[in-house]
Design a protein around this motif. Structure first.
Motif, mmCIF file in Angstrom:
data_model
loop_
_atom_site.group_PDB
_atom_site.id
_atom_site.type_symbol
_atom_site.label_atom_id
_atom_site.label_comp_id
_atom_site.label_asym_id
_atom_site.label_seq_id
_atom_site.Cartn_x
_atom_site.Cartn_y
_atom_site.Cartn_z
ATOM 1 N N TYR A 39 0.853 -1.181 0.000
ATOM 2 C CA TYR A 39 0.000 0.000 0.000
ATOM 3 C C TYR A 39 0.891 1.233 0.000
ATOM 4 C CZ TYR A 39 -3.849 -3.102 1.340
ATOM 5 O OH TYR A 39 -4.787 -4.108 1.381
ATOM 6 N N PRO A 40 0.373 2.365 -0.456
ATOM 7 C CA PRO A 40 1.160 3.607 -0.437
ATOM 8 C C PRO A 40 1.688 3.908 0.956
ATOM 9 C CG PRO A 40 -0.858 3.920 -1.687
ATOM 10 C CD PRO A 40 -0.958 2.575 -1.043
ATOM 11 N N ALA A 41 2.913 4.373 1.031
ATOM 12 C CA ALA A 41 3.542 4.795 2.289
ATOM 13 C C ALA A 41 3.715 3.646 3.277
ATOM 14 C CB ALA A 41 2.766 5.936 2.943
ATOM 15 N N GLU A 42 3.657 2.416 2.788
ATOM 16 C CA GLU A 42 3.921 1.276 3.654
ATOM 17 C C GLU A 42 4.959 0.376 3.003
ATOM 18 O OE1 GLU A 42 -0.610 0.875 5.500
ATOM 19 O OE2 GLU A 42 0.473 -0.905 4.809
ATOM 20 N N GLY A 43 5.568 -0.479 3.816
ATOM 21 C CA GLY A 43 6.496 -1.453 3.258
ATOM 22 C C GLY A 43 5.742 -2.617 2.635
ATOM 23 N N PRO A 44 6.416 -3.362 1.773
ATOM 24 C CA PRO A 44 5.782 -4.555 1.192
ATOM 25 C C PRO A 44 5.405 -5.548 2.280
ATOM 26 C CG PRO A 44 7.846 -4.013 0.062
ATOM 27 C CD PRO A 44 7.798 -3.184 1.294
ATOM 28 N N THR A 45 4.277 -6.170 2.138
ATOM 29 C CA THR A 45 3.880 -7.227 3.076
ATOM 30 C C THR A 45 3.745 -8.528 2.302
ATOM 31 O OG1 THR A 45 1.559 -6.617 2.815
ATOM 32 C CG2 THR A 45 2.712 -5.719 4.706
ATOM 33 N N PHE A 46 4.208 -9.558 2.923
ATOM 34 C CA PHE A 46 4.206 -10.874 2.300
ATOM 35 C C PHE A 46 2.792 -11.362 2.066
ATOM 36 C CE2 PHE A 46 5.524 -15.094 1.399
ATOM 37 C CZ PHE A 46 4.621 -15.932 2.022
ATOM 38 N N LEU A 47 2.582 -11.952 0.912
ATOM 39 C CA LEU A 47 1.259 -12.449 0.576
ATOM 40 C C LEU A 47 1.266 -13.979 0.458
ATOM 41 C CD1 LEU A 47 -1.482 -11.195 -0.084
ATOM 42 C CD2 LEU A 47 -0.785 -11.092 -2.479
ATOM 43 N N ILE A 48 2.096 -14.494 -0.403
ATOM 44 C CA ILE A 48 2.124 -15.927 -0.660
ATOM 45 C C ILE A 48 3.434 -16.275 -1.347
ATOM 46 C CG2 ILE A 48 0.995 -15.766 -2.936
ATOM 47 C CD1 ILE A 48 -0.621 -18.300 -2.129
ATOM 48 N N SER A 49 3.872 -17.511 -1.171
ATOM 49 C CA SER A 49 5.127 -17.927 -1.796
ATOM 50 C C SER A 49 4.941 -19.295 -2.445
ATOM 51 C CB SER A 49 6.243 -17.990 -0.755
ATOM 52 O OG SER A 49 5.966 -18.977 0.217
ATOM 53 N N ILE A 50 5.921 -19.646 -3.254
ATOM 54 C CA ILE A 50 5.924 -20.972 -3.859
ATOM 55 C C ILE A 50 7.357 -21.382 -4.125
ATOM 56 C CG2 ILE A 50 5.654 -20.108 -6.233
ATOM 57 C CD1 ILE A 50 3.840 -22.603 -6.716
ATOM 58 N N SER A 51 7.658 -22.623 -3.834
ATOM 59 C CA SER A 51 8.992 -23.113 -4.153
ATOM 60 C C SER A 51 8.920 -23.837 -5.495
ATOM 61 C CB SER A 51 9.489 -24.018 -3.032
ATOM 62 O OG SER A 51 9.526 -25.345 -3.437
ATOM 63 N N GLY A 60 -6.387 -19.309 0.839
ATOM 64 C CA GLY A 60 -7.626 -18.544 0.820
ATOM 65 C C GLY A 60 -7.986 -18.088 -0.583
ATOM 66 N N ARG A 61 -8.145 -16.786 -0.738
ATOM 67 C CA ARG A 61 -8.521 -16.250 -2.056
ATOM 68 C C ARG A 61 -7.334 -16.145 -3.007
ATOM 69 N NH1 ARG A 61 -9.843 -11.225 -2.279
ATOM 70 N NH2 ARG A 61 -8.917 -10.590 -0.286
ATOM 71 N N PHE A 62 -6.155 -16.409 -2.519
ATOM 72 C CA PHE A 62 -4.934 -16.200 -3.301
ATOM 73 C C PHE A 62 -4.322 -17.532 -3.724
ATOM 74 C CE2 PHE A 62 -4.792 -11.732 -2.396
ATOM 75 C CZ PHE A 62 -5.391 -11.607 -1.155
ATOM 76 N N THR A 63 -4.022 -17.640 -5.001
ATOM 77 C CA THR A 63 -3.352 -18.824 -5.528
ATOM 78 C C THR A 63 -2.205 -18.378 -6.414
ATOM 79 O OG1 THR A 63 -5.450 -20.037 -5.546
ATOM 80 C CG2 THR A 63 -3.637 -20.967 -6.827
ATOM 81 N N VAL A 64 -1.062 -18.978 -6.214
ATOM 82 C CA VAL A 64 0.075 -18.697 -7.085
ATOM 83 C C VAL A 64 0.349 -19.937 -7.928
ATOM 84 C CG1 VAL A 64 1.717 -19.245 -5.229
ATOM 85 C CG2 VAL A 64 2.479 -17.940 -7.213
ATOM 86 N N PHE A 65 0.531 -19.719 -9.207
ATOM 87 C CA PHE A 65 0.842 -20.789 -10.151
ATOM 88 C C PHE A 65 2.250 -20.562 -10.691
ATOM 89 C CE2 PHE A 65 -3.304 -22.714 -10.560
ATOM 90 C CZ PHE A 65 -4.182 -21.684 -10.217
ATOM 91 N N LEU A 66 2.998 -21.635 -10.788
ATOM 92 C CA LEU A 66 4.357 -21.554 -11.311
ATOM 93 C C LEU A 66 4.500 -22.474 -12.511
ATOM 94 C CD1 LEU A 66 7.331 -20.623 -11.091
ATOM 95 C CD2 LEU A 66 7.694 -22.524 -9.503
ATOM 96 N N ASN A 67 4.949 -21.918 -13.605
ATOM 97 C CA ASN A 67 5.247 -22.691 -14.807
ATOM 98 C C ASN A 67 6.744 -22.559 -15.070
ATOM 99 O OD1 ASN A 67 5.694 -23.566 -17.446
ATOM 100 N ND2 ASN A 67 3.679 -22.925 -18.151
ATOM 101 N N LYS A 68 7.479 -23.566 -14.624
ATOM 102 C CA LYS A 68 8.937 -23.470 -14.698
ATOM 103 C C LYS A 68 9.448 -23.487 -16.127
ATOM 104 C CE LYS A 68 9.604 -26.835 -11.705
ATOM 105 N NZ LYS A 68 8.289 -26.892 -11.041
ATOM 106 N N SER A 69 8.825 -24.258 -16.967
ATOM 107 C CA SER A 69 9.307 -24.340 -18.348
ATOM 108 C C SER A 69 9.145 -22.998 -19.056
ATOM 109 C CB SER A 69 8.584 -25.441 -19.108
ATOM 110 O OG SER A 69 7.189 -25.185 -19.127
ATOM 111 N N ALA A 70 8.092 -22.283 -18.708
ATOM 112 C CA ALA A 70 7.867 -20.967 -19.311
ATOM 113 C C ALA A 70 8.506 -19.853 -18.498
ATOM 114 C CB ALA A 70 6.369 -20.707 -19.452
ATOM 115 N N LYS A 71 9.055 -20.195 -17.355
ATOM 116 C CA LYS A 71 9.615 -19.200 -16.426
ATOM 117 C C LYS A 71 8.564 -18.109 -16.155
ATOM 118 C CE LYS A 71 14.545 -19.765 -17.446
ATOM 119 N NZ LYS A 71 14.499 -20.623 -18.646
ATOM 120 N N HIS A 72 7.439 -18.563 -15.723
ATOM 121 C CA HIS A 72 6.306 -17.663 -15.544
ATOM 122 C C HIS A 72 5.561 -18.033 -14.273
ATOM 123 C CE1 HIS A 72 2.870 -15.161 -16.756
ATOM 124 N NE2 HIS A 72 2.113 -16.144 -16.293
ATOM 125 N N LEU A 73 5.185 -17.012 -13.519
ATOM 126 C CA LEU A 73 4.284 -17.273 -12.403
ATOM 127 C C LEU A 73 3.162 -16.260 -12.422
ATOM 128 C CD1 LEU A 73 5.689 -16.165 -8.956
ATOM 129 C CD2 LEU A 73 7.040 -15.868 -10.980
#
Lengths: 116, 113
Positions: A39-51, A60-73
């Motif tokens: 948010y403005p005037a705040e530091g980044p806050t962690f949301l989600i990670s993936i190895s 919850g409402r957040f999903t991270v997808f990782l496509n290693k072959s495409a080097k895309h998340l």
């Protein structure tokens, strides 16, 4: 140094719909990826990670997808809420185990606007 | 949730002066970082610190910069002879062993005039 790229500087989505934020990387040594919300005037806050041993991680409402072959998340937010309006940064690390993922490369951010 | 605390929130300094940005990382964390974000640009890594020494630094982190952990709780970034282009938000972060997740402070906005 453009090892992590977020090509969309902004995204506008209607409340209740899906938000999809994209991130591309070039370094095949990256093995740990995070999304931060800022948010403005705040530091980044962690949301989600993936190895790199996974292709999907959900919280919850957040999903991270990782496509290693495409080097895309991507980060999916479903359903989107007005409070989700912020800048979202993806970050990647080559995971030097000696130093506990000590250097994250950040994308330039995508500003998400969720309209009521 | 535990917090990383940074002071001051805003620092204005004249070009050529030295500034010290202060951070109190989360108490049980062992890894400390400084990042910066110039207005309109991406968040950039400056330096990481572990076991009382720098573990990695970026090309931005030249002799003008130094970091110190003067006691058990503070982590400082010193910028000597500040330049106009040093104006940015400076973020401190810390992380616990083997978590990969960094906790960021609220940032210090440095304005060099």
């Amino acid at each position: 140094d453009q090892q992590v790229k977020q090509n969309s500087p902004s995204l506008s989505v209607q409340e209740g719909r899906i938000s999809i934020l994209n991130c591309d990387y070039t370094n095949s040594m990256f093995d740990y990826f995070l999304w931060y919300k800022k948010y403005p005037a705040e530091g980044p806050t962690f949301l989600i990670s993936i190895s790199s041993i996974k292709d999907k991680n959900e919280d919850g409402r957040f999903t991270v997808f990782l496509n290693k072959s495409a080097k895309h998340l991507s980060l999916h937010i479903v359903p989107s809420q007005p409070g989700d309006s912020a800048v979202y940064f993806c970050a990647a690390s080559a995971g030097d185990r000696r130093y506990n993922f000590n250097k994250f490369y950040f994308g330039s951010g995508t500003k998400l606007n969720v309209k009521p | 949730e535990p917090e990383v605390t940074q002071t001051p929130s805003h620092q204005v300094t004249q070009m050529g002066q030295e500034v010290i940005l202060r951070c109190v990382p989360i108490s049980n964390h062992l890894y400390f970082y400084w990042y910066r974000q110039i207005l309109g640009q991406k968040v950039e890594f400056l330096v990481s610190f572990y076991n009382n020494e720098i573990s990695e630094k970026s090309e931005i982190f030249d002799d003008q910069f130094s970091v110190e952990r003067p006691d058990g709780s503070n982590f400082t970034l010193k910028i000597r002879s500040t330049k106009l282009e040093d104006s940015a938000m400076y973020f401190c972060a810390s992380s616990a062993p083997m978590t990969g997740r960094a906790f960021f402070g609220q940032g210090t906005r440095l304005t060099v005039v």
